[in-house]
Design a protein around this motif. Structure first.
Motif, mmCIF file in Angstrom:
data_model
loop_
_atom_site.group_PDB
_atom_site.id
_atom_site.type_symbol
_atom_site.label_atom_id
_atom_site.label_comp_id
_atom_site.label_asym_id
_atom_site.label_seq_id
_atom_site.Cartn_x
_atom_site.Cartn_y
_atom_site.Cartn_z
ATOM 1 N N PRO A 1 50.800 59.446 33.188
ATOM 2 C CA PRO A 1 51.077 58.994 31.821
ATOM 3 C C PRO A 1 51.990 59.953 31.062
ATOM 4 C CG PRO A 1 48.695 59.267 32.180
ATOM 5 C CD PRO A 1 49.376 59.701 33.433
ATOM 6 N N ASP A 2 51.836 61.236 31.336
ATOM 7 C CA ASP A 2 52.580 62.238 30.566
ATOM 8 C C ASP A 2 52.899 63.404 31.507
ATOM 9 O OD1 ASP A 2 53.651 63.674 28.419
ATOM 10 O OD2 ASP A 2 52.133 62.871 27.048
ATOM 11 N N GLU A 3 53.328 64.508 30.962
ATOM 12 C CA GLU A 3 53.611 65.665 31.809
ATOM 13 C C GLU A 3 52.367 66.024 32.627
ATOM 14 O OE1 GLU A 3 55.380 68.984 29.868
ATOM 15 O OE2 GLU A 3 57.286 67.938 29.737
ATOM 16 N N VAL B 1 58.368 61.265 44.951
ATOM 17 C CA VAL B 1 58.917 61.614 43.641
ATOM 18 C C VAL B 1 57.769 61.421 42.651
ATOM 19 C CG1 VAL B 1 60.496 60.878 41.808
ATOM 20 C CG2 VAL B 1 61.297 60.986 44.166
ATOM 21 N N ILE B 2 57.561 62.385 41.778
ATOM 22 C CA ILE B 2 56.478 62.293 40.799
ATOM 23 C C ILE B 2 57.111 62.297 39.404
ATOM 24 C CG2 ILE B 2 54.253 63.261 40.081
ATOM 25 C CD1 ILE B 2 54.240 64.844 42.728
ATOM 26 N N LEU B 3 56.661 61.367 38.551
ATOM 27 C CA LEU B 3 57.292 61.205 37.233
ATOM 28 C C LEU B 3 56.243 61.144 36.132
ATOM 29 C CD1 LEU B 3 59.698 58.309 38.271
ATOM 30 C CD2 LEU B 3 60.419 60.661 37.783
ATOM 31 N N SER B 4 56.628 61.597 34.950
ATOM 32 C CA SER B 4 55.809 61.404 33.750
ATOM 33 C C SER B 4 56.353 60.179 33.012
ATOM 34 C CB SER B 4 55.915 62.654 32.866
ATOM 35 O OG SER B 4 56.020 62.314 31.500
ATOM 36 N N SER C 1 53.488 72.720 33.708
ATOM 37 C CA SER C 1 53.546 71.269 33.535
ATOM 38 C C SER C 1 54.972 70.775 33.754
ATOM 39 C CB SER C 1 52.999 70.831 32.190
ATOM 40 O OG SER C 1 53.423 71.659 31.198
ATOM 41 N N TYR C 2 55.056 69.613 34.340
ATOM 42 C CA TYR C 2 56.332 69.038 34.764
ATOM 43 C C TYR C 2 56.507 67.623 34.211
ATOM 44 C CZ TYR C 2 56.527 72.729 38.323
ATOM 45 O OH TYR C 2 56.559 73.936 38.965
ATOM 46 N N ALA C 3 57.790 67.282 33.927
ATOM 47 C CA ALA C 3 58.135 65.897 33.575
ATOM 48 C C ALA C 3 58.440 65.112 34.847
ATOM 49 C CB ALA C 3 59.343 65.882 32.659
ATOM 50 N N GLY C 4 58.768 65.823 35.910
ATOM 51 C CA GLY C 4 59.079 65.162 37.173
ATOM 52 C C GLY C 4 59.156 66.186 38.291
ATOM 53 N N GLN C 5 58.982 65.688 39.518
ATOM 54 C CA GLN C 5 59.128 66.535 40.703
ATOM 55 C C GLN C 5 59.646 65.664 41.837
ATOM 56 O OE1 GLN C 5 55.308 68.280 41.658
ATOM 57 N NE2 GLN C 5 55.867 70.224 40.715
ATOM 58 N N ALA C 6 60.411 66.267 42.722
ATOM 59 C CA ALA C 6 60.826 65.570 43.942
ATOM 60 C C ALA C 6 60.474 66.470 45.109
ATOM 61 C CB ALA C 6 62.328 65.308 43.914
#
Ligand SMILES: [Zn+2]
Length: 262
Positions: free
Chosen positions: A99-101, A132-135, A121-126
Motif C-alpha cells: 500500500p505504501d513504502e 519488482v516490488i512497488l509502493s 523504507s523503499y518506494a520500489g525495488q527490483a
C-alpha cells in the motif's frame, strides 16, 4: 514465417477482455501516453495485455488490487519496451505491490569494511532475476509531470539487469558504442554529483547520485516524463537513451491540457 511465439501472442491478444473505456480511463492520467500517436498507443496496449498475461501482479501488506491498478502498473512498465519488445522483461514473473513504502533489509559496508545490515523504507525495488516490488502510494503519483515515476524507475533497473547487476550499463543494441555510453553517462553522473555536493538545485532528482545504476534509472524516469528537460540539461545522455529505448519522446508533442499542468 508465422512462428509459435506469434501464434501465442495473437491468441493472448484475441482473448483479452480489456475494454476501451478502462484502457482510456487508466491511460488518460499518464503524461507519457498523452504524447503517443494512435499507432504507438495501439502497440502499447498490445504490450500491456501481453505483460498482464505473463506477469503475476500481487498485493501485499493488506492492499487490495483491482484490474485498473494492475493495468496502470503494466502500462507504465511497457512504455519502456514500446520499441524493444516484451521479451525484454523475460526471465522473471512477479510484481508485488504494497500500500505504501515498505521496509526492507539493506546491506552496506561500514567504514571498517565490514558488511552491516539495517532496515530502510523503499518506494520500489527490483531484484536480479526476481520480483519488482512497488509502493502503490508512489505508483499513484505517476500522473504528475515532475520527472518522477517509480514504475519506470524499477523497470529501467530490470532492463539494466539483463546483463547482471544494475550498474547503469544495460546491454546495448548493435550499432551503439559502449565507450560512448560509458563516457557520456560517467560525465553526466560526475557533473550531477558535483552539483549536488555544491548544494545546487538540479533538474534531475539528486537520488541519481547514489550510484551509476540509480543515475540510469532516474534519468530514464525523466526521459519519459520530462524529456525536453533531459535533452536541455544532458543532451548526449538524451541521445544515448533515445538510441537505447529507440524512442524520441521530446519530439512527441505534449497535448495542450498537459502543457497547462507544467
Ligand atoms: Zn533504484
Amino acid at each position: 514465417m508465422f512462428g509459435f511465439s506469434q501464434w501465442r501472442r495473437r491468441r493472448i491478444l484475441r482473448k483479452s477482455d480489456l475494454d476501451d473505456a478502462t484502457w482510456r480511463r487508466v491511460t488518460d492520467r499518464l503524461p507519457f501516453v498523452a504524447r503517443l500517436n494512435a499507432g504507438e498507443r495501439a502497440r502499447l496496449r498490445e504490450l500491456t495485455v501481453l505483460f498482464l498475461h505473463d506477469k503475476q501482479i500481487s498485493a501485499a501488506g493488506g492492499l487490495e488490487l483491482n484490474q485498473e491498478m494492475r493495468l496502470g502498473i503494466a502500462v507504465q512498465a511497457c512504455i519502456l519496451v514500446l520499441e524493444l519488445g516484451i521479451e525484454h522483461f523475460d526471465g522473471w514473473v512477479e510484481v508485488i505491490v504494497y500500500p505504501d513504502e515498505f521496509v526492507s533489509a539493506h546491506e552496506f559496508r561500514n567504514p571498517e569494511g565490514l558488511v552491516e545490515t539495517d532496515a530502510l523504507s523503499y518506494a520500489g525495488q527490483a531484484w536480479l532475476r526476481g520480483p519488482v516490488i512497488l509502493s502503490w502510494a508512489d505508483v499513484e503519483h505517476a500522473g504528475e509531470l515532475d520527472g518522477m515515476n517509480v514504475v519506470i524507475h524499477e523497470f529501467a533497473h530490470k532492463l539494466d539487469m539483463l546483463n547482471g547487476e544494475a550498474n547503469g550499463f544495460p546491454p546495448l543494441h548493435a550499432g551503439m558504442d559502449r565507450q560512448d555510453w560509458s563516457r557520456i553517462f560517467n560525465g553526466a553522473y560526475q557533473d550531477l554529483c558535483r552539483r549536488v555536493r555544491a548544494g545546487e538545485h538540479t533538474e534531475i532528482d539528486a537520488y541519481a547520485t547514489e550510484s551509476p545504476g540509480e543515475f540510469f534509472a532516474v534519468v530514464s524516469e525523466a526521459f519519459f516524463e520530462i524529456p525536453d528537460l533531459v535533452k536541455a540539461v544532458y543532451p548526449q545522455v538524451y541521445g544515448q537513451l533515445a538510441q537505447f529505448y529507440r524512442q524520441d519522446p521530446a519530439s512527441r508533442e505534449l497535448p495542450r491540457e498537459w502543457r497547462l499542468k507544467c
